[in-house]
Design a protein around this motif. Structure first.
Motif, mmCIF file in Angstrom:
data_model
loop_
_atom_site.group_PDB
_atom_site.id
_atom_site.type_symbol
_atom_site.label_atom_id
_atom_site.label_comp_id
_atom_site.label_asym_id
_atom_site.label_seq_id
_atom_site.Cartn_x
_atom_site.Cartn_y
_atom_site.Cartn_z
ATOM 1 N N LEU A 37 0.686 -1.117 0.174
ATOM 2 C CA LEU A 37 -0.004 -0.119 0.097
ATOM 3 C C LEU A 37 0.918 1.118 -0.099
ATOM 4 O O LEU A 37 0.642 2.304 -0.898
ATOM 5 N N ALA A 38 1.871 1.171 0.665
ATOM 6 C CA ALA A 38 2.819 2.445 1.011
ATOM 7 C C ALA A 38 3.585 2.570 -0.496
ATOM 8 O O ALA A 38 3.586 3.811 -0.835
ATOM 9 N N PHE A 39 3.893 1.626 -1.232
ATOM 10 C CA PHE A 39 4.747 1.895 -2.078
ATOM 11 C C PHE A 39 3.457 2.187 -3.471
ATOM 12 O O PHE A 39 3.902 3.038 -4.291
ATOM 13 N N ALA A 40 2.631 1.827 -3.342
ATOM 14 C CA ALA A 40 1.338 2.117 -4.287
ATOM 15 C C ALA A 40 1.068 3.415 -4.258
ATOM 16 O O ALA A 40 0.951 4.309 -5.342
ATOM 17 N N ALA A 41 1.006 4.041 -2.896
ATOM 18 C CA ALA A 41 0.712 5.211 -2.837
ATOM 19 C C ALA A 41 1.860 6.140 -3.275
ATOM 20 O O ALA A 41 1.817 7.227 -4.115
ATOM 21 N N ALA A 42 2.983 5.891 -3.288
ATOM 22 C CA ALA A 42 4.156 6.648 -3.541
ATOM 23 C C ALA A 42 4.279 6.558 -5.070
ATOM 24 O O ALA A 42 4.397 7.641 -5.973
ATOM 25 N N ALA A 43 3.907 5.303 -5.835
ATOM 26 C CA ALA A 43 3.712 5.250 -7.359
ATOM 27 C C ALA A 43 2.754 6.318 -7.696
ATOM 28 O O ALA A 43 3.019 7.262 -8.655
ATOM 29 N N LEU A 44 1.509 6.365 -7.070
ATOM 30 C CA LEU A 44 0.629 7.023 -7.539
ATOM 31 C C LEU A 44 0.934 8.795 -7.334
ATOM 32 O O LEU A 44 0.631 9.527 -8.428
ATOM 33 N N LEU A 45 1.589 8.895 -6.355
ATOM 34 C CA LEU A 45 2.206 10.294 -6.182
ATOM 35 C C LEU A 45 3.047 10.673 -7.231
ATOM 36 O O LEU A 45 2.936 11.817 -7.933
ATOM 37 N N GLY A 46 4.034 9.768 -7.638
ATOM 38 C CA GLY A 46 4.840 10.009 -8.631
ATOM 39 C C GLY A 46 4.195 10.218 -9.825
ATOM 40 O O GLY A 46 4.482 11.310 -10.745
ATOM 41 N N VAL A 47 3.170 9.470 -10.115
ATOM 42 C CA VAL A 47 2.372 9.700 -11.503
ATOM 43 C C VAL A 47 1.506 10.979 -11.399
ATOM 44 O O VAL A 47 1.704 11.714 -12.377
ATOM 45 N N VAL A 48 1.133 11.481 -10.214
ATOM 46 C CA VAL A 48 0.238 12.623 -10.202
ATOM 47 C C VAL A 48 1.345 13.764 -10.694
ATOM 48 O O VAL A 48 1.065 14.658 -11.346
ATOM 49 N N ASN A 49 2.457 13.822 -9.843
ATOM 50 C CA ASN A 49 3.346 14.938 -10.066
ATOM 51 C C ASN A 49 3.884 15.027 -11.382
ATOM 52 O O ASN A 49 3.905 16.093 -12.043
ATOM 53 N N ALA A 50 4.429 13.812 -11.887
ATOM 54 C CA ALA A 50 4.480 13.919 -13.283
ATOM 55 C C ALA A 50 3.810 14.205 -14.288
ATOM 56 O O ALA A 50 3.984 14.809 -15.230
ATOM 57 N N PHE A 51 2.365 13.694 -14.028
ATOM 58 C CA PHE A 51 1.259 14.006 -15.063
ATOM 59 C C PHE A 51 1.323 15.841 -15.029
ATOM 60 O O PHE A 51 1.174 16.335 -15.965
ATOM 61 N N LEU A 52 1.240 16.210 -13.821
ATOM 62 C CA LEU A 52 0.921 17.570 -13.728
ATOM 63 C C LEU A 52 1.996 18.456 -14.380
ATOM 64 O O LEU A 52 1.946 19.346 -14.948
ATOM 65 N N VAL A 53 3.599 17.997 -14.167
ATOM 66 C CA VAL A 53 4.322 18.663 -14.574
ATOM 67 C C VAL A 53 4.592 18.480 -16.373
ATOM 68 O O VAL A 53 4.778 19.414 -17.056
#
Lengths: 349, 525
Positions: A118-134
């Motif tokens: 769960l923790a790593f999935a949340a991290a991956a999701l955050l990375g995706v959100v960051n990269a998507f917005l950027v």
């Protein structure tokens, strides 16, 4: 670092009639600048600590453990910096990861492996959100991650309900299996020979992987190209967007890894974890010679930066210097280290 | 090469006679003596002597890498010489410290992209008072003369390169400097604008300023300068003036510096009618730009063919070329080697593109060698692991084939001269072996030696069965490089011009002008 950025020191391409002032000297001075700074700091602390508690094997291992948290997170950040972006959310991600593990495991009764996933999935999701917005929405990464960091912190407060949790002493009505606790704490608490901390081993593993990726892989080569000139990279059809996604995802996941290991070592979590990481992690990357404008950065440099900061933290703690002075010294030494590095960089010309 | 100024006109000079010597050396004007500069172990200037007198325009010519850029950088105060003296009107002058005496118009605009045209003109000259918000009368007139007054309030990054360069010129003209250094100032200007600029340069010279023009264009040098100093390998080998100052003479002097330069190859490509569909490597049908820069284009480029698209800024020619590489939003049909590409959008590996803007085609943080292989993948990194040996081998091969003048492939790309950087940029695109090579102004700001090498490599690449599409702004380039020329005006394509049917540049230029006018006045289909 304008003008004198000859090449990243550990790059192995080029050569072909290397002049006398070439690569070897380059590497020598580059490492030299930081090595001198580290040496000076060691000498100062050794002289100040009476009786000598600083220059001992045991304390070196303490430094290694301090360092590993900074280094693991900083290695992830290095990828983001090299590709020419900024991530300010890693510290909050660290906090969220630790709390997600403890809450889902202790409060929700999930098995430990599911909690970790769960923790790593949340991290991956955050990375995706960051990269998507950027990359897709095209908002500067500074702003994006400033926002997502705050958002993640809010999530952490919600999830944890601002509670401090320790799996060895679960709150009334909750149960945690002894075996799972042993397994989890074992991630960072194995008894190793010579008192080597388990987290040091993790760090070395991560460092080797990131180091090889940056210096020996097509991915690292292109990451530097993209960070050096994103427009040229786009026109040359390099996979700019994809690489930025990877960098942000890896950065967030390494922050989670560090959080998991620290949780396993310390044994408890609280909601405000990780916020003090922002400075040392950024400082480690910058001291390590990565360029904030992108295109430059090495694993060995970041590791050296993390080492310097860990030594300072540890030394000041040993000397029982108050918290206020600690901040002051850390800030000064960081600036001094960068100045020293720029100076040696100008010698490299 | 000799580095003794007194020996000029002697053994090294092809043109003899009293005119070739520096002439009387009074204290007035700019006097440069024994200028030396090293970058690492690369010798950029090796005892350069030049005298520029007030009232004349001094031309400076030399191949890329000869030291011109270094000379300019020193005079512009961007770097410092290692040895030598610079005297202005008899007084020692250090441009590194005393920047106000010199105005430089660069070949690539060095301005503030985030400021407006007007602000760029004012910045640095605001004086000690608060920031002025308005242009004064003189500045307005200056912008008006360069016909950029109507865009004065637009941010610089939003205006075309041509306007940016004119802003740079305005900035130089607005400063009452003593030395005016024009470094390929008009490479993006139209014929009329260039003429206007040269008139200004003559005015400046007439007013007693020191005016120096660095240019690759021989005709310009002959027409507008009093004397031309030839720079080769970091020294001034000769100065041509008077009767001796001809295009042929300059070319002959420059060629001295080109080791073993081959005679120009014959164009071996087949000629005839414009390509039929089936033989085409590249086919465009009903190809239109999303924002209307061009509409309904039908174009075929056959294997072995170099097609040049010409057109003024805003005609759509530049956008059309970029669209083929996939960097514009389009609709319609595009086929490369019979494969239908993703409609309307972008990026396949079947074409490689090199931008006219060198800052958008090179990675300044990488070495020369790394820049050359930056587009490769499996060739340098099977299964994702870099093979430094292969990278070196490929880069060294390319360096030799493109005759890139670099001490080694391990030097930073920024240490190379403009022309050599351009060769690296094109090499990086060619080594990917695309079906269609797309080049935007392939030789902008490049000396004639490098130009002919770039043309040779383009022709060679086409002859290997590929299509080459270029956007060019100069007729001589189309004449030298292309087999077919299309003129784009108002987003429409003219009938093709077969370059081989024209005996000289003038004839081709007339044909192109005629077509341009014809296409423009034709009602839209």
């Amino acid at each position: 670092m304008t003008g004198s950025t000859a090449s990243t020191p550990q790059r192995t391409t080029g050569g072909g009639g290397s002049p006398w002032y070439g690569r070897a000297r380059d590497v020598g001075i580059r490492v030299g600048g930081l090595a001198i700074a580290i040496l000076i700091v060691i000498i100062i602390f050794t002289a100040l600590s009476k009786p000598n508690t600083f220059l001992t094997w045991l304390n070196a291992m303490v430094v290694l453990r301090y360092m590993s948290t900074i280094a693991i997170v900083a290695l992830g950040l290095t990828l983001v910096i090299v590709v020419g972006e900024i991530d300010l959310s890693f510290g909050f991600m660290y906090g969220l990861a630790a709390n997600l593990i403890s809450v889902s495991w202790i409060m929700w009764g999930w098995p430990i492996w599911a909690a970790i996933i769960l923790a790593f999935a949340a991290a991956a999701l955050l990375g995706v959100v960051n990269a998507f917005l950027v990359t897709i929405v095209r908002i500067p990464s500074f702003i994006v991650t400033l926002g997502t960091g705050q958002l993640v912190f809010g999530l952490t407060l919600l999830v944890s309900a601002t509670a401090t949790l320790n799996p060895a002493y679960p709150p009334p009505g909750r149960e945690v299996s002894r075996g799972e606790v042993d397994f989890f704490f074992g991630l960072a608490n194995q008894a190793l020979p010579l008192n080597i901390p388990m987290q040091g081993i993790w760090m070395v593993g991560v460092a080797i992987v990131v180091g090889l990726v940056l210096s020996r892989s097509l991915f690292g080569f292109r990451l530097k190209a993209i960070g050096g000139n994103p427009e040229a990279a786009r026109l040359a059809r390099l996979p700019v967007v994809k690489y930025k996604f990877v960098a942000f995802i890896v950065c967030a996941m390494l922050a989670s890894l560090a959080a998991m290991l620290d949780f396993a070592f310390i044994g408890s979590t609280q909601p405000n974890l990780g916020q003090s990481l922002l400075f040392p992690v950024f400082a480690a990357v910058i001291i390590g010679g990565a360029s904030l404008s992108g295109g430059r950065g090495t694993a060995i440099g970041t590791m050296s930066g993390a080492l310097l900061l860990a030594i300072i933290q540890d030394g000041l703690a040993l000397l029982s210097v108050g918290a206020y002075l600690q901040q002051f010294v850390q800030g000064s030494v960081t600036i001094a280290a960068v100045v020293l590095d720029r100076f040696t960089a100008s010698l490299r010309r | 090469m000799t580095d003794d100024p007194a020996a000029v006109g002697g053994p090294a000079a092809a043109v003899d006679g009293p005119q070739a010597v520096h002439g009387d050396q009074t204290a007035v004007g700019l006097r440069i003596e024994g200028l030396r500069k090293w970058y690492g172990d690369t010798r950029a200037l090796d005892g350069l002597d030049i005298v520029a007198r007030p009232g004349e325009i001094l031309g400076v010519a030399g191949p890329n890498g000869a030291g011109k850029s270094t000379l300019i950088k020193i005079l512009a105060g961007e770097t410092r010489e290692d040895e030598g003296s610079i005297r202005l009107d008899g007084v020692a002058w250090d441009p590194y410290v005393d920047l106000d005496r010199v105005a430089v118009v660069h070949q690539e605009a060095q301005l503030f992209p985030n400021l407006t045209v007007a602000e760029n003109l004012m910045v640095g000259r605001e004086g000690t008072r608060a920031l002025r918000r308005r242009l004064d009368e003189q500045e307005r007139r200056l912008l008006d003369d360069l016909s950029i007054l109507d865009v004065a309030d637009r941010p610089l990054e939003s205006v075309p390169l041509a306007v940016r360069q004119r802003t740079e010129i305005a900035r130089a003209l607005a400063r009452s400097a003593r030395v005016f250094l024009f470094d390929e100032p008009n490479s993006a200007l139209t014929e009329e604008e260039s003429t206007d600029l040269f008139r200004r340069m003559h005015d400046l010279a007439g007013a007693g300023h020191v005016v120096i023009l660095v240019s690759h264009r021989l005709a310009e040098l002959v027409e507008h300068t009093t004397r031309v100093a030839i720079i080769l390998d970091g020294t001034c080998t000769t100065v041509l003036e008077g009767e001796a100052l001809t295009q042929d003479a300059i070319a002959a002097e420059l060629v001295v510096g080109q080791a073993a330069r081959e005679p120009r190859e014959q164009i071996t490509v087949h000629l005839g009618e414009p390509a039929a569909d089936d033989a085409a490597v590249l086919t465009l049908r009903e190809w239109s730009h999303a924002r209307g820069h061009f509409q309904g284009i039908d174009l075929h480029v056959r294997a072995g063919e170099i097609v040049a698209l010409m057109g003024v800024e805003g005609s759509g020619a530049r956008e059309l070329v970029r669209s083929v590489a996939g960097f514009e939003r389009t609709s319609g049909h595009i086929e490369i080697q019979g494969r239908i590409e993703a409609p309307a959008t972008t990026a396949t590996g079947d074409s490689s593109f090199v931008s006219a803007d060198r800052q958008a085609s090179l990675f300044s943080n990488l070495t020369v060698g790394d820049n050359m292989v930056a587009r490769l993948d499996d060739e340098i990194a099977p299964r994702g692991a870099l093979r430094p040996g292969r990278m070196r081998r490929i880069a060294n091969e390319l360096r030799d084939r493109f005759r890139v003048k670099a001490a080694s492939i391990a030097v930073p790309i920024r240490s190379l001269s403009g022309g050599n950087q351009q060769k690296v940029a094109i090499a990086a695109a060619i080594v990917k072996r695309p079906e269609v090579l797309v080049l935007e102004e392939p030789t902008r700001g490049v000396d004639i030696g490098s130009k002919s090498e770039i043309y040779r490599l383009m022709r060679q690449y086409a002859a290997e069965g590929h299509a080459v599409l270029i956007y060019c702004t100069e007729v001589p380039e189309a004449f030298e490089a292309a087999d077919l020329v299309y003129v784009v005006s108002d987003g429409r394509l003219s009938p093709p011009v077969l370059v081989m049917t024209h005996p000289d540049v003038e004839s081709l230029a007339r044909a192109i002008t005629r077509l341009e006018r014809h296409t423009r006045t034709q009602p839209a289909a």
